[in-house]
Design an enzyme around this catalytic site. Sequence first.
Site, PDB file in Angstrom:
ATOM      1  N   THR A  13       3.069   2.487  40.197  1.00  0.00           N
ATOM      2  CA  THR A  13       2.791   1.138  39.664  1.00  0.00           C
ATOM      3  C   THR A  13       3.136   1.063  38.171  1.00  0.00           C
ATOM      4  O   THR A  13       2.876   0.048  37.534  1.00  0.00           O
ATOM      5  CB  THR A  13       1.311   0.730  39.865  1.00  0.00           C
ATOM      6  OG1 THR A  13       0.493   1.511  38.984  1.00  0.00           O
ATOM      7  CG2 THR A  13       0.847   0.920  41.304  1.00  0.00           C
ATOM      8  N   GLY A  14       3.705   2.124  37.620  1.00  0.00           N
ATOM      9  CA  GLY A  14       4.017   2.138  36.183  1.00  0.00           C
ATOM     10  C   GLY A  14       5.343   1.449  35.879  1.00  0.00           C
ATOM     11  O   GLY A  14       6.049   0.969  36.780  1.00  0.00           O
ATOM     12  N   GLN A  15       5.679   1.424  34.588  1.00  0.00           N
ATOM     13  CA  GLN A  15       6.846   0.620  34.178  1.00  0.00           C
ATOM     14  C   GLN A  15       8.196   1.248  34.555  1.00  0.00           C
ATOM     15  O   GLN A  15       9.142   0.541  34.856  1.00  0.00           O
ATOM     16  CB  GLN A  15       6.780   0.252  32.701  1.00  0.00           C
ATOM     17  CG  GLN A  15       6.686   1.424  31.762  1.00  0.00           C
ATOM     18  CD  GLN A  15       7.372   1.158  30.437  1.00  0.00           C
ATOM     19  OE1 GLN A  15       7.832   0.056  30.173  1.00  0.00           O
ATOM     20  NE2 GLN A  15       7.480   2.193  29.613  1.00  0.00           N
ATOM     21  N   ILE A  16       8.289   2.577  34.570  1.00  0.00           N
ATOM     22  CA  ILE A  16       9.560   3.171  35.006  1.00  0.00           C
ATOM     23  C   ILE A  16       9.799   2.798  36.465  1.00  0.00           C
ATOM     24  O   ILE A  16      10.902   2.386  36.854  1.00  0.00           O
ATOM     25  CB  ILE A  16       9.563   4.716  34.834  1.00  0.00           C
ATOM     26  CG1 ILE A  16       9.569   5.074  33.346  1.00  0.00           C
ATOM     27  CG2 ILE A  16      10.781   5.347  35.532  1.00  0.00           C
ATOM     28  CD1 ILE A  16       9.534   6.559  33.056  1.00  0.00           C
ATOM     29  N   CYS A  17       8.752   2.930  37.262  1.00  0.00           N
ATOM     30  CA  CYS A  17       8.929   2.688  38.696  1.00  0.00           C
ATOM     31  C   CYS A  17       9.253   1.230  38.997  1.00  0.00           C
ATOM     32  O   CYS A  17       9.928   0.938  39.993  1.00  0.00           O
ATOM     33  CB  CYS A  17       7.707   3.174  39.469  1.00  0.00           C
ATOM     34  SG  CYS A  17       7.653   4.980  39.444  1.00  0.00           S
ATOM     35  N   ASP A  42      -0.244   6.289  43.496  1.00  0.00           N
ATOM     36  CA  ASP A  42      -0.812   6.105  42.157  1.00  0.00           C
ATOM     37  C   ASP A  42      -2.307   6.366  42.236  1.00  0.00           C
ATOM     38  O   ASP A  42      -2.853   6.523  43.333  1.00  0.00           O
ATOM     39  CB  ASP A  42      -0.485   4.720  41.571  1.00  0.00           C
ATOM     40  CG  ASP A  42      -0.265   4.820  40.053  1.00  0.00           C
ATOM     41  OD1 ASP A  42      -1.090   5.464  39.377  1.00  0.00           O
ATOM     42  OD2 ASP A  42       0.733   4.280  39.549  1.00  0.00           O
ATOM     43  N   ARG A  92       0.616   9.212  26.475  1.00  0.00           N
ATOM     44  CA  ARG A  92       0.144   9.803  25.215  1.00  0.00           C
ATOM     45  C   ARG A  92      -0.614   8.726  24.446  1.00  0.00           C
ATOM     46  O   ARG A  92      -0.043   7.703  24.082  1.00  0.00           O
ATOM     47  CB  ARG A  92       1.369  10.254  24.426  1.00  0.00           C
ATOM     48  CG  ARG A  92       1.038  11.094  23.238  1.00  0.00           C
ATOM     49  CD  ARG A  92       2.348  11.678  22.730  1.00  0.00           C
ATOM     50  NE  ARG A  92       2.106  12.581  21.639  1.00  0.00           N
ATOM     51  CZ  ARG A  92       2.960  13.550  21.306  1.00  0.00           C
ATOM     52  NH1 ARG A  92       4.063  13.719  21.965  1.00  0.00           N
ATOM     53  NH2 ARG A  92       2.700  14.331  20.294  1.00  0.00           N
ATOM     54  N   ARG A  98       0.570  16.814  21.086  1.00  0.00           N
ATOM     55  CA  ARG A  98       1.265  17.278  22.278  1.00  0.00           C
ATOM     56  C   ARG A  98       0.371  18.196  23.121  1.00  0.00           C
ATOM     57  O   ARG A  98       0.372  18.152  24.331  1.00  0.00           O
ATOM     58  CB  ARG A  98       2.560  17.993  21.855  1.00  0.00           C
ATOM     59  CG  ARG A  98       3.576  18.056  22.965  1.00  0.00           C
ATOM     60  CD  ARG A  98       4.947  18.438  22.467  1.00  0.00           C
ATOM     61  NE  ARG A  98       5.796  18.779  23.589  1.00  0.00           N
ATOM     62  CZ  ARG A  98       6.539  17.927  24.264  1.00  0.00           C
ATOM     63  NH1 ARG A  98       6.533  16.648  23.945  1.00  0.00           N
ATOM     64  NH2 ARG A  98       7.285  18.331  25.266  1.00  0.00           N
ATOM     65  N   ASP A 159      18.305  12.099  28.083  1.00  0.00           N
ATOM     66  CA  ASP A 159      18.815  12.649  26.819  1.00  0.00           C
ATOM     67  C   ASP A 159      20.326  12.878  26.908  1.00  0.00           C
ATOM     68  O   ASP A 159      21.073  12.585  25.976  1.00  0.00           O
ATOM     69  CB  ASP A 159      18.096  13.973  26.518  1.00  0.00           C
ATOM     70  CG  ASP A 159      16.595  13.823  26.669  1.00  0.00           C
ATOM     71  OD1 ASP A 159      15.965  13.293  25.759  1.00  0.00           O
ATOM     72  OD2 ASP A 159      16.064  14.192  27.740  1.00  0.00           O
ATOM     73  N   HIS A 187      12.516  18.629  26.826  1.00  0.00           N
ATOM     74  CA  HIS A 187      12.583  17.175  26.655  1.00  0.00           C
ATOM     75  C   HIS A 187      11.584  16.784  25.566  1.00  0.00           C
ATOM     76  O   HIS A 187      10.483  16.310  25.825  1.00  0.00           O
ATOM     77  CB  HIS A 187      12.256  16.469  27.979  1.00  0.00           C
ATOM     78  CG  HIS A 187      12.149  14.978  27.807  1.00  0.00           C
ATOM     79  ND1 HIS A 187      13.213  14.184  27.481  1.00  0.00           N
ATOM     80  CD2 HIS A 187      11.083  14.148  27.890  1.00  0.00           C
ATOM     81  CE1 HIS A 187      12.807  12.928  27.373  1.00  0.00           C
ATOM     82  NE2 HIS A 187      11.525  12.876  27.615  1.00  0.00           N
TER      83      HIS A 187
END
Length: 328
Positions: A13-17, A42, A92, A98, A159, A187
Site C-alpha cells: 500500500t506504499g508509494q513505490i507500489c 502489508d 526513516r 542509519r 542508482d 545502496h
Amino acid sequence: MKSPIRIAVTGATGQICYNLLYRIAAGEMLGKDQPVILQLHDITEAQPLFDGIVMELYDCAFPLLSGIITTDNPEVAFNNADIVLLVGARPRGENMERKDLLAANSPIFIQNGRALNTAAKRNVKVLVVGNPANTNAYITIKNAPDLDPSNFSAMLRLDHNRALSQVALKLHVPVSDIKRMIVWGNHSNTQFPDLSHATVGNNSVSSLITDPAWIENYFIPVVQKRGTAIIEARRGKSSAASAANAIINHMQDWIFGTREGDWVSMGVPSNGSYDIPRGVIYSFPVTCQNGQYKIVEGLEISPSDREKMQKSYQELVTEQEAIKHLLA
Ligand code: NAX
C-alpha cells in the site's frame, strides 16, 4: 495461454507500489503474454488501504491479471510465490540514524526470511528494495536457510539508472548507447558509481569526457546523493516512480537476461571477487542468463577506485555488526 506467475509484494500500500503494481499487471515486467497473480502484503494497520488499490486494479481490466490476494500474513503472501519483491519497510523517521533504521527493520526482514523459507517456491527470486536494502537482504538470506542465497538480490538498479542518465545528459547520447556502467557497494551514499569501464559505441566514456574533474566533482556525488535530492525536490517524498521502474528493469534482466555486451549492477552475495569478502551483499556488475546472475570477473581496478569500493564494503561490515546479535 501460459500459466500464471505468482508475484508477492510487501509494502504493497506504499508509494513505490502504487507506481509498480499496475505496471506489473499490465505485463511490463514479465511480458504481454504472461498472466500474473498478485499476492499483496502489508501490515495490519494498512489493510484498509488495500480497498482502493484493489478497486483500481479491477477497474483497469488488465487481461493478464489472474488473481489478487491481500493479507497481513507474510506466509500467505509468499505461498508458492515465484517472485517476491520486498518493498515494505519502516521509513526513516526524523532524527533517526542509519543504525536506528537497521534496528527497526531487522525484525521485518527476519520475519520475511522465515516466511520465505516456509512458503515460497524453492526457485523463488527475491528482490530486496526496502532500506537499508543490502543489509536487509543479508538478514533475509540468513533467515531462509533452505533457499539458495543466489535466489536473492538487493536493488541498486535505481542508482545504476541514475548513473546512466547523468552520462547520457553529459554526452548528449541516448541512454541505450551507454554500456558497462557500474555502481559498486552499498545502496547508500558510500556507493561508488564507476564509469571507468563504460562505453559509448567503440569509445570509452572517460575518453569522451573532456573535463575529468566532472567525474569526481559532479557525477559521483550527484549519483550518490540523488535520493536526498529527490526528497528535497518532492517536498519530503522519496523516489517512487523511478524506484518502481528500477524494480521492473532489475527483474526483467534477472529473468530474461542482460543484453549482449552489457551488464547491470545488482546487490548480490559476494563470492570474494574484487577483495570483497564472501557473503556480504554488495553491488557488483553482473550478467544474467537463464535466470541466473553471474558477477563479471577480472575488471582492472585502479588503487584509488579500490579504496572507494572498500569504503562501501566497510560500511556494510558496520551494518552487519550492528544487527549481529539479532541473528544469533
Ligand atoms: P512507503 O512508506 O510509502 O511504504 C512503505 C510500506 O511499508 C508501507 O506500505 C508500510 O505499511 C509498509 N511497512 C511498514 N512497516 C512494515 C512492517 N513492519 N512490515 C511490512 N511492511 C511494513 O515507502 P516507499 O516509498 O514505498 O518505500 C519503500 C522502501 O523502499 C523504503 O524502505 C525506501 O527507503 C526503499 N527504497 C529503496 C530504494 C532502493 O533503491 N533500494 C529506492 C527507493 C526507496 O527509497
